[in-house]
Design a protein around this motif. Structure first.
Motif, PDB file in Angstrom:
ATOM      1  N   GLY A 105       0.865  -0.775   0.267  1.00 39.37           N
ATOM      2  CA  GLY A 105       0.448  -0.017  -0.265  1.00 39.37           C
ATOM      3  C   GLY A 105       1.126   1.240   0.001  1.00 39.37           C
ATOM      4  N   LEU A 106       2.323   0.957  -0.087  1.00 46.48           N
ATOM      5  CA  LEU A 106       3.448   2.531  -0.430  1.00 46.48           C
ATOM      6  C   LEU A 106       3.155   3.203  -1.593  1.00 46.48           C
ATOM      7  N   ASP A 107       2.978   4.206  -1.685  1.00 43.33           N
ATOM      8  CA  ASP A 107       2.827   4.935  -3.124  1.00 43.33           C
ATOM      9  C   ASP A 107       4.181   5.447  -3.575  1.00 43.33           C
ATOM     10  N   SER A 108       4.407   6.140  -4.749  1.00 42.93           N
ATOM     11  CA  SER A 108       5.728   5.969  -5.989  1.00 42.93           C
ATOM     12  C   SER A 108       6.880   6.738  -4.160  1.00 42.93           C
ATOM     13  N   GLN A 109       6.786   7.467  -3.866  1.00 35.75           N
ATOM     14  CA  GLN A 109       7.504   8.139  -3.093  1.00 35.75           C
ATOM     15  C   GLN A 109       8.448   7.168  -2.067  1.00 35.75           C
ATOM     16  N   SER A 110       7.870   6.138  -2.035  1.00 40.42           N
ATOM     17  CA  SER A 110       8.972   5.420  -0.851  1.00 40.42           C
ATOM     18  C   SER A 110       9.255   3.880  -1.589  1.00 40.42           C
ATOM     19  N   ASP A 111       9.134   4.101  -3.408  1.00 39.10           N
ATOM     20  CA  ASP A 111       9.474   2.796  -4.250  1.00 39.10           C
ATOM     21  C   ASP A 111      11.509   2.757  -4.007  1.00 39.10           C
ATOM     22  N   VAL A 112      11.966   4.298  -4.110  1.00 41.70           N
ATOM     23  CA  VAL A 112      13.897   4.155  -3.874  1.00 41.70           C
ATOM     24  C   VAL A 112      13.602   2.685  -2.186  1.00 41.70           C
ATOM     25  N   ASP A 113      13.197   3.481  -1.311  1.00 44.05           N
ATOM     26  CA  ASP A 113      13.237   3.040   0.142  1.00 44.05           C
ATOM     27  C   ASP A 113      12.757   1.898   0.493  1.00 44.05           C
ATOM     28  N   GLU A 114      12.069   1.371  -0.716  1.00 43.60           N
ATOM     29  CA  GLU A 114      11.123  -0.009  -0.548  1.00 43.60           C
ATOM     30  C   GLU A 114      12.517  -1.405  -1.110  1.00 43.60           C
ATOM     31  N   HIS A 115      13.226  -0.447  -2.401  1.00 39.29           N
ATOM     32  CA  HIS A 115      14.188  -1.386  -2.802  1.00 39.29           C
ATOM     33  C   HIS A 115      15.038  -1.479  -2.532  1.00 39.29           C
ATOM     34  N   ILE A 116      16.039  -0.397  -1.369  1.00 39.52           N
ATOM     35  CA  ILE A 116      16.779  -0.836  -1.136  1.00 39.52           C
ATOM     36  C   ILE A 116      16.702  -2.071  -0.120  1.00 39.52           C
ATOM     37  N   ARG A 117      15.522  -1.077   0.548  1.00 41.75           N
ATOM     38  CA  ARG A 117      15.398  -2.789   2.001  1.00 41.75           C
ATOM     39  C   ARG A 117      15.365  -4.130   1.135  1.00 41.75           C
ATOM     40  N   HIS A 118      14.853  -4.210   0.042  1.00 41.28           N
ATOM     41  CA  HIS A 118      14.696  -5.151  -0.706  1.00 41.28           C
ATOM     42  C   HIS A 118      16.108  -5.808  -0.820  1.00 41.28           C
ATOM     43  N   THR A 119      16.671  -4.793  -1.596  1.00 40.10           N
ATOM     44  CA  THR A 119      18.442  -5.423  -2.011  1.00 40.10           C
ATOM     45  C   THR A 119      19.311  -5.746  -0.793  1.00 40.10           C
ATOM     46  N   VAL A 120      18.856  -5.725   0.222  1.00 38.43           N
ATOM     47  CA  VAL A 120      19.899  -5.633   1.683  1.00 38.43           C
ATOM     48  C   VAL A 120      18.695  -7.238   1.806  1.00 38.43           C
ATOM     49  N   ASP A 121      17.423  -7.319   2.103  1.00 37.64           N
ATOM     50  CA  ASP A 121      17.123  -8.632   2.382  1.00 37.64           C
ATOM     51  C   ASP A 121      17.029 -10.393   1.292  1.00 37.64           C
ATOM     52  N   LEU A 122      17.635  -9.438  -0.201  1.00 38.18           N
ATOM     53  CA  LEU A 122      17.915  -9.829  -0.908  1.00 38.18           C
ATOM     54  C   LEU A 122      19.330 -10.502  -0.690  1.00 38.18           C
ATOM     55  N   MET A 123      20.097  -9.272  -0.620  1.00 37.91           N
ATOM     56  CA  MET A 123      21.648 -10.358  -0.476  1.00 37.91           C
ATOM     57  C   MET A 123      21.494 -10.919   1.075  1.00 37.91           C
ATOM     58  N   LEU A 124      20.625 -10.950   1.779  1.00 38.98           N
ATOM     59  CA  LEU A 124      20.976 -11.623   3.129  1.00 38.98           C
ATOM     60  C   LEU A 124      20.637 -12.833   2.426  1.00 38.98           C
ATOM     61  N   GLU A 125      19.666 -13.146   2.033  1.00 43.26           N
ATOM     62  CA  GLU A 125      18.947 -14.295   1.590  1.00 43.26           C
ATOM     63  C   GLU A 125      19.671 -15.487   1.024  1.00 43.26           C
TER      64      GLU A 125
END
Length: 203
Positions: A138-158
């Motif tokens: 439910g996040l808007d486009s302003q949150s896309d970059v932060d979400e991508h940063i979080r996703h990259t960190v999670d994916l790296m550890l995964e």
């Protein structure tokens, strides 16, 4: 400590009074036999996001890996693992930024069906899961970059068992930073592990 050293360097950059540390002939000669970076930075390839400049660091301080949209591939993960397991870096940083072209292209692909060709498509496809996750939350486009940063960190550890084990053992910390292009400031978006794992680093 390593994390505070990076934030302090960024504060100097923002204020317009960088120290430009470790950039003289003596440092160059000191590093010739080998390197001992205190942090590894996976950043976007954007020309406005030069890690050593915006974090005010010098030769031998950072082991930097850059890809468009800070997307992960085997060579990126191998580089990060090399920095932590061989070179002894104890802080891993994912450095994203606002107005990221890769994020914007992935958003356009999801929302408008716009596509790109060549290998650029591969970059966009690797960013797309972050956009989908943001919309699902439910996040808007302003949150896309932060979400991508979080996703990259999670994916790296995964994907990297070595790195996740180092974090679990308290040997390495992983943080995600969001950089604001106009202001020049970096802020913490997410973190995994103890960011104080190496008190003497970067001092």
């Amino acid at each position: 400590m390593a994390f505070e050293s990076l934030l302090s360097g960024n504060e100097r950059f923002v204020s317009g009074v960088p120290w430009h540390p470790n950039q003289d002939a003596a440092r160059r000669a000191e590093l010739a036999p080998g390197q001992d970076p205190f942090a590894v930075v996976l950043g976007c390839s954007d020309s406005r996001l030069a890690a050593e400049i915006i974090l005010d660091q010098g030769l031998g301080d950072l082991f930097v890996v850059r890809t468009a949209g800070h997307v992960l591939g085997a060579e990126v993960l191998g580089s990060v693992e090399y920095a932590t397991s061989v070179l002894g870096a104890r802080l891993v940083v994912v450095l994203g930024h606002d107005l990221c072209g890769a994020v914007a292209a992935a958003r356009a692909a999801v929302e408008d069906g716009l596509s790109v060709g060549g290998f650029v498509r591969d970059v966009v496809e690797r960013v797309t899961p972050s956009i989908l996750a943001a919309r699902a939350a439910g996040l808007d486009s302003q949150s896309d970059v932060d979400e991508h940063i979080r996703h990259t960190v999670d994916l790296m550890l995964e994907r990297s068992r070595l790195l996740s084990e180092q974090v679990e053992a308290g040997e390495v910390a992983v943080v995600g930073l969001g950089y604001q292009l106009a202001e020049g400031s970096a802020r913490l978006v997410t973190s995994c592990g103890d960011i104080k794992v190496r008190e003497e680093a970067g001092s």
